[in-house]
Design a protein around this motif. Structure first.
Motif, PDB file in Angstrom:
ATOM      1  N   GLU A   2       0.849  -1.293  -0.128  1.00  0.00           N
ATOM      2  CA  GLU A   2       0.089   0.037  -0.013  1.00  0.00           C
ATOM      3  C   GLU A   2       0.906   1.333  -0.029  1.00  0.00           C
ATOM      4  OE1 GLU A   2      -3.209   0.421   2.580  1.00  0.00           O
ATOM      5  OE2 GLU A   2      -3.931  -1.610   1.989  1.00  0.00           O
ATOM      6  N   LYS A   3       1.978   1.068   0.652  1.00  0.00           N
ATOM      7  CA  LYS A   3       2.892   2.227   0.700  1.00  0.00           C
ATOM      8  C   LYS A   3       3.310   2.665  -0.909  1.00  0.00           C
ATOM      9  CE  LYS A   3       6.954   3.889   3.091  1.00  0.00           C
ATOM     10  NZ  LYS A   3       7.991   3.845   3.883  1.00  0.00           N
ATOM     11  N   ALA A   4       3.471   1.526  -1.549  1.00  0.00           N
ATOM     12  CA  ALA A   4       3.953   1.901  -3.233  1.00  0.00           C
ATOM     13  C   ALA A   4       2.597   2.233  -3.910  1.00  0.00           C
ATOM     14  CB  ALA A   4       4.277   0.474  -3.785  1.00  0.00           C
ATOM     15  N   GLN A   5       1.665   1.920  -3.486  1.00  0.00           N
ATOM     16  CA  GLN A   5       0.303   2.439  -4.256  1.00  0.00           C
ATOM     17  C   GLN A   5       0.269   3.844  -3.951  1.00  0.00           C
ATOM     18  OE1 GLN A   5      -2.744  -0.293  -2.345  1.00  0.00           O
ATOM     19  NE2 GLN A   5      -2.666  -1.634  -4.423  1.00  0.00           N
ATOM     20  N   MET A   6       0.489   4.207  -2.713  1.00  0.00           N
ATOM     21  CA  MET A   6       0.515   5.809  -2.231  1.00  0.00           C
ATOM     22  C   MET A   6       1.423   6.491  -3.121  1.00  0.00           C
ATOM     23  SD  MET A   6       1.234   7.721   1.355  1.00  0.00           S
ATOM     24  CE  MET A   6       0.297   6.681   2.334  1.00  0.00           C
ATOM     25  N   ALA A   7       2.523   6.080  -3.578  1.00  0.00           N
ATOM     26  CA  ALA A   7       3.522   6.919  -4.304  1.00  0.00           C
ATOM     27  C   ALA A   7       2.547   7.187  -5.647  1.00  0.00           C
ATOM     28  CB  ALA A   7       4.782   6.262  -4.456  1.00  0.00           C
ATOM     29  N   TYR A   8       1.883   6.146  -6.210  1.00  0.00           N
ATOM     30  CA  TYR A   8       1.301   6.014  -7.608  1.00  0.00           C
ATOM     31  C   TYR A   8       0.205   6.908  -7.398  1.00  0.00           C
ATOM     32  CZ  TYR A   8      -1.207   4.225 -11.498  1.00  0.00           C
ATOM     33  OH  TYR A   8      -2.118   4.281 -12.649  1.00  0.00           O
ATOM     34  N   PHE A   9      -0.571   7.069  -6.224  1.00  0.00           N
ATOM     35  CA  PHE A   9      -1.631   8.023  -5.995  1.00  0.00           C
ATOM     36  C   PHE A   9      -1.016   9.573  -6.204  1.00  0.00           C
ATOM     37  CE2 PHE A   9      -3.465  10.949  -2.981  1.00  0.00           C
ATOM     38  CZ  PHE A   9      -4.871  10.953  -3.463  1.00  0.00           C
ATOM     39  N   PHE A  10      -0.018   9.786  -5.366  1.00  0.00           N
ATOM     40  CA  PHE A  10       0.886  11.072  -5.594  1.00  0.00           C
ATOM     41  C   PHE A  10       1.011  11.352  -7.028  1.00  0.00           C
ATOM     42  CE2 PHE A  10       2.592  10.520  -1.075  1.00  0.00           C
ATOM     43  CZ  PHE A  10       1.401  11.563  -0.628  1.00  0.00           C
ATOM     44  N   ASN A  11       1.449  10.428  -7.891  1.00  0.00           N
ATOM     45  CA  ASN A  11       1.755  10.995  -9.348  1.00  0.00           C
ATOM     46  C   ASN A  11       0.256  11.229  -9.946  1.00  0.00           C
ATOM     47  OD1 ASN A  11       4.499  10.340  -9.504  1.00  0.00           O
ATOM     48  ND2 ASN A  11       4.086   8.089  -9.499  1.00  0.00           N
ATOM     49  N   ARG A  12      -0.618  10.382  -9.523  1.00  0.00           N
ATOM     50  CA  ARG A  12      -2.020  10.469 -10.283  1.00  0.00           C
ATOM     51  C   ARG A  12      -2.600  11.965  -9.963  1.00  0.00           C
ATOM     52  NH1 ARG A  12       0.078   7.330 -12.630  1.00  0.00           N
ATOM     53  NH2 ARG A  12       0.342   9.070 -13.825  1.00  0.00           N
ATOM     54  N   PHE A  13      -2.405  12.337  -8.667  1.00  0.00           N
ATOM     55  CA  PHE A  13      -2.883  13.387  -8.238  1.00  0.00           C
ATOM     56  C   PHE A  13      -2.232  14.562  -8.905  1.00  0.00           C
ATOM     57  CE2 PHE A  13      -3.152  16.993  -4.877  1.00  0.00           C
ATOM     58  CZ  PHE A  13      -4.161  16.888  -4.640  1.00  0.00           C
ATOM     59  N   PHE A  14      -1.120  14.572  -9.008  1.00  0.00           N
ATOM     60  CA  PHE A  14      -0.375  15.826  -9.726  1.00  0.00           C
ATOM     61  C   PHE A  14      -0.847  15.522 -11.256  1.00  0.00           C
ATOM     62  CE2 PHE A  14       2.991  17.260 -12.615  1.00  0.00           C
ATOM     63  CZ  PHE A  14       3.002  18.626 -12.076  1.00  0.00           C
ATOM     64  N   PHE A  15      -1.142  14.594 -12.006  1.00  0.00           N
ATOM     65  CA  PHE A  15      -1.690  14.471 -13.238  1.00  0.00           C
ATOM     66  C   PHE A  15      -3.176  15.021 -13.227  1.00  0.00           C
ATOM     67  CE2 PHE A  15      -4.391  12.073 -16.211  1.00  0.00           C
ATOM     68  CZ  PHE A  15      -3.478  12.297 -17.366  1.00  0.00           C
ATOM     69  N   PHE A  16      -3.897  14.728 -12.088  1.00  0.00           N
ATOM     70  CA  PHE A  16      -5.144  15.142 -12.344  1.00  0.00           C
ATOM     71  C   PHE A  16      -5.201  16.678 -12.170  1.00  0.00           C
ATOM     72  CE2 PHE A  16      -6.806  11.178 -12.418  1.00  0.00           C
ATOM     73  CZ  PHE A  16      -8.017  11.160 -12.318  1.00  0.00           C
ATOM     74  N   ILE A  17      -4.376  17.355 -11.317  1.00  0.00           N
ATOM     75  CA  ILE A  17      -4.116  18.697 -10.932  1.00  0.00           C
ATOM     76  C   ILE A  17      -3.886  19.509 -12.499  1.00  0.00           C
ATOM     77  CG2 ILE A  17      -2.641  20.684 -10.267  1.00  0.00           C
ATOM     78  CD1 ILE A  17      -2.315  19.132  -7.640  1.00  0.00           C
ATOM     79  N   SER A  18      -2.895  18.661 -13.331  1.00  0.00           N
ATOM     80  CA  SER A  18      -2.321  19.131 -14.564  1.00  0.00           C
ATOM     81  C   SER A  18      -3.535  19.123 -15.619  1.00  0.00           C
ATOM     82  CB  SER A  18      -1.177  18.496 -15.114  1.00  0.00           C
ATOM     83  OG  SER A  18      -0.089  18.487 -14.054  1.00  0.00           O
ATOM     84  N   THR A  19      -4.329  17.856 -15.473  1.00  0.00           N
ATOM     85  CA  THR A  19      -5.350  17.866 -16.324  1.00  0.00           C
ATOM     86  C   THR A  19      -6.253  18.847 -16.283  1.00  0.00           C
ATOM     87  OG1 THR A  19      -4.815  15.380 -16.342  1.00  0.00           O
ATOM     88  CG2 THR A  19      -7.106  16.160 -17.167  1.00  0.00           C
ATOM     89  N   GLY A  20      -6.749  19.282 -15.033  1.00  0.00           N
ATOM     90  CA  GLY A  20      -7.819  20.077 -14.898  1.00  0.00           C
ATOM     91  C   GLY A  20      -7.367  21.532 -15.218  1.00  0.00           C
ATOM     92  N   THR A  21      -6.047  21.934 -14.975  1.00  0.00           N
ATOM     93  CA  THR A  21      -5.413  23.060 -15.323  1.00  0.00           C
ATOM     94  C   THR A  21      -5.527  23.270 -16.885  1.00  0.00           C
ATOM     95  OG1 THR A  21      -4.255  23.213 -13.444  1.00  0.00           O
ATOM     96  CG2 THR A  21      -3.785  24.855 -14.843  1.00  0.00           C
TER      97      THR A  21
END
Length: 586
Positions: A177-196
């Motif tokens: 789950e710790k590795a999945q959290m890192a993946y979540f951070f990547n996707r979080f930034f991607f969603f920010i960029s997509t929305g912008t």
């Protein structure tokens, strides 16, 4: 029983308050439902901010400087309210309820803005010549402000909790789950960029070519749908208990230290009060000795509150570890203060730079680029810089220095330097634009000047590249150099630099408008019509302030004593350097 307990997460519960079942709650899918809220928030906030100045000037007929200040005050308030949202989430509501409530508030705000831009009664009549423009009246501006600040309130509540609630869905003690959290951070930034990106391209185009009410209506509907999707995951989320606001803990230390200001510190620091478990203690340091007085044991301080296990009154006596946590937060303040000016520079990209673009030739073939969409170069600069840093600079730096990329302080320095260069570039571009405006005798900002808008790209690109470095650098710095129990507080401290940067921009615009009103033939640097002003001088002033601020930052960075790296800090560094902004961005 032991087998059953292994399937539960120690510090999380389900929606009924029972220990969270690892197989039925948390993980990537519930976190993905939370990300929908983030992309809609970005779509709304950025879609409004990057193109609002053209509406204020072109439709509501406000002066240039007033339009810029409305935008910067709106954005500054949005980020400042992150502190309120964080306080409510930490102390009363919890992250889940905070997200649900404030997303509904933002939905109402964007809906109100759609009505404000749709109804003819809520805007002044169109101009019928260069001297017959009637400004929006108090009632019309009042409705606009209600809409904007409902959105700002919603943004503040969401920003404070979305990334935190997303990370709550993963157990850091479980390697998978710790590795999945890192993946979540990547996707979080991607969603920010997509929305912008959607905001500065599709949404701005809809605003200019179809209608602002349609664009803002899309924002309202999309946020409402995102709320429904978010609520659908209620049974699958993991919930963590609120530990109280760190702000209260900081005030307790300050109040205790002030009340004991006349007391002498003991000759031996071992005599200072400490009740923190050995494994969680922070060793005493000699900096900011005044705060140590909060840990002096005075007469009656050790009298317990109600109950045999109750601790002494924390407003009178604080343990050394609590005092050291506050010292760590105080030590962040010089770096915090010297990063504010970057966001003042950033504010110009959404105000005066967009206004510049609205007067210039923006045609590509038969397509007219909306002025607000020029910020796409800003977003592209961020993504390109992060990609180059991740794939090229980091590997080379690791081979040369043996370190995984620049330190957080080095990245902040790069961001400040690039933003200063961006303002110098903006001043040069404005000199060229003004020369053309004077040569053609342009008398209105609505006149298209025969000069290509692409001369503005360097300023967008330099400030955008600067944000890529300073944002990740600030985030890394404030998280890794803050106490473990004050990570939310330190993230809020970081977000206040954005807020204050926008407010400083508003203040600076007002001061320059006032002080230069008698120059330039009575127009001043920031004339109501930028073709008659000296925006190049304003940009030049920001460049000079940037140089001075950079020097102060270097002094602060040299003075700062970094906290020794720990495994958690290394993990954070890996996440941030890996082209992902690990916490939410305002």
């Amino acid at each position: 029983m032991e087998g059953k307990m292994s399937w539960t997460v120690a510090d999380a519960v389900d929606y009924k308050g029972f220990p969270a079942d690892r197989s039925k709650t948390g993980g990537w899918m519930p976190a993905a439902l939370i990300l929908g809220i983030e992309i809609c928030e970005r779509l709304s906030t950025m879609g409004i901010a990057v193109n609002l100045v053209t509406y204020l000037g072109g439709t509501l007929h406000l002066p240039s400087s007033t339009s810029a200040n409305v935008v910067t005050d709106f954005m500054g308030t949005s980020f400042l309210l992150c502190l309120l949202g964080g306080f409510l989430a930490d102390t009363f509501l919890g992250r889940y309820k905070t997200i649900a409530i404030f997303s509904i508030i933002q939905t109402l705000g964007t809906g109100t803005l759609a009505l404000a831009t749709k109804l003819p009664q809520l805007r002044p009549p169109p101009c019928h010549g260069s001297h017959t423009c009637k400004q929006a009246n108090g009632f019309q501006m009042g409705i606009l402000y209600i809409a904007l600040y409902l959105i700002a309130l919603g943004t503040g509540g969401l920003k404070s909790s979305v990334s935190g609630f997303g990370t709550d869905q993963f157990d850091e003690k479980d390697e998978k789950e710790k590795a999945q959290m890192a993946y979540f951070f990547n996707r979080f930034f991607f969603f920010i960029s997509t929305g912008t990106l959607m905001a500065v391209t599709v949404l701005v185009y809809i605003q200019d070519e179809i209608g602002r009410s349609w664009a803002y209506g899309i924002c309202s509907v999309s946020m409402f749908v995102a709320v429904l999707i978010f609520l659908s995951g209620t049974k699958r989320y993991r919930y963590k208990k609120s530990l109280g606001s760190p702000i209260v803990q900081i005030f307790q230390v300050i109040v205790a230290a002030i009340n004991k200001r006349k007391m002498e510190l003991p000759y031996n620091v071992e005599l200072l009060y400490e009740d923190t478990p050995e494994t969680s203690r922070i060793h005493h340091t000699d900096r900011f000795r005044f705060l140590d007085k909060a840990a002096i044991v005075g007469e009656g301080d050790l009298e317990r509150n109600v109950g045999p296990a109750a601790a002494p009154n924390p407003w009178k006596l604080c343990p050394v570890t609590r005092v050291e946590e506050v010292k760590m937060m105080v030590a962040l303040l010089p770096i915090w203060a010297t990063t504010i000016l970057f966001w003042t520079t950033y504010a110009q990209m959404m105000t005066f730079s967009v206004e510049q673009a609205s007067t210039m030739e923006r045609s590509v073939g038969g397509f007219q680029i909306p002025a607000g969409s020029l910020t796409v170069f800003f977003v592209a600069a961020i993504l390109i810089t992060l990609a180059v840093y991740d794939r090229l600079i980091m590997p080379l730096w690791k081979k040369w220095k043996g370190k995984p990329g620049f330190s957080s302080l080095q990245r902040i320095a790069l961001g400040l330097a690039l933003s200063t260069m961006g303002m110098a570039s903006a001043a040069i571009a404005e000199v060229k634009r003004l020369e053309v405006a004077r040569a053609t005798g342009a008398s209105a900002t609505t006149e298209t000047l025969p000069v290509t808008v692409f001369i503005l790209i360097p300023q967008f690109f330099l400030v955008g590249a600067g944000e890529a470095f300073i944002y990740t650098g600030q985030l890394d710095f404030f998280i890794t150099q803050s106490p473990k129990g004050m990570k939310t507080m330190s993230t809020g401290l970081f977000l206040t630099t954005l807020s204050l940067g926008f407010f400083v921009s508003s203040l600076l615009v007002s001061v320059v408008k006032s002080e230069t009103g008698g120059s330039n033939g009575g127009q001043g640097w920031l004339a109501d019509n930028i073709n008659h002003g000296r925006l190049d001088c304003f940009y030049g002033l920001l460049a000079v302030l940037g140089v001075i601020n950079f020097a102060l930052y270097i002094v602060s960075a040299v003075w700062f004593r970094p906290r020794k790296s720990k495994p958690a800090a290394l993990q954070m560094d890996t996440i941030v350097n890996g082209s992902s902004t690990a916490e939410n961005k305002c």
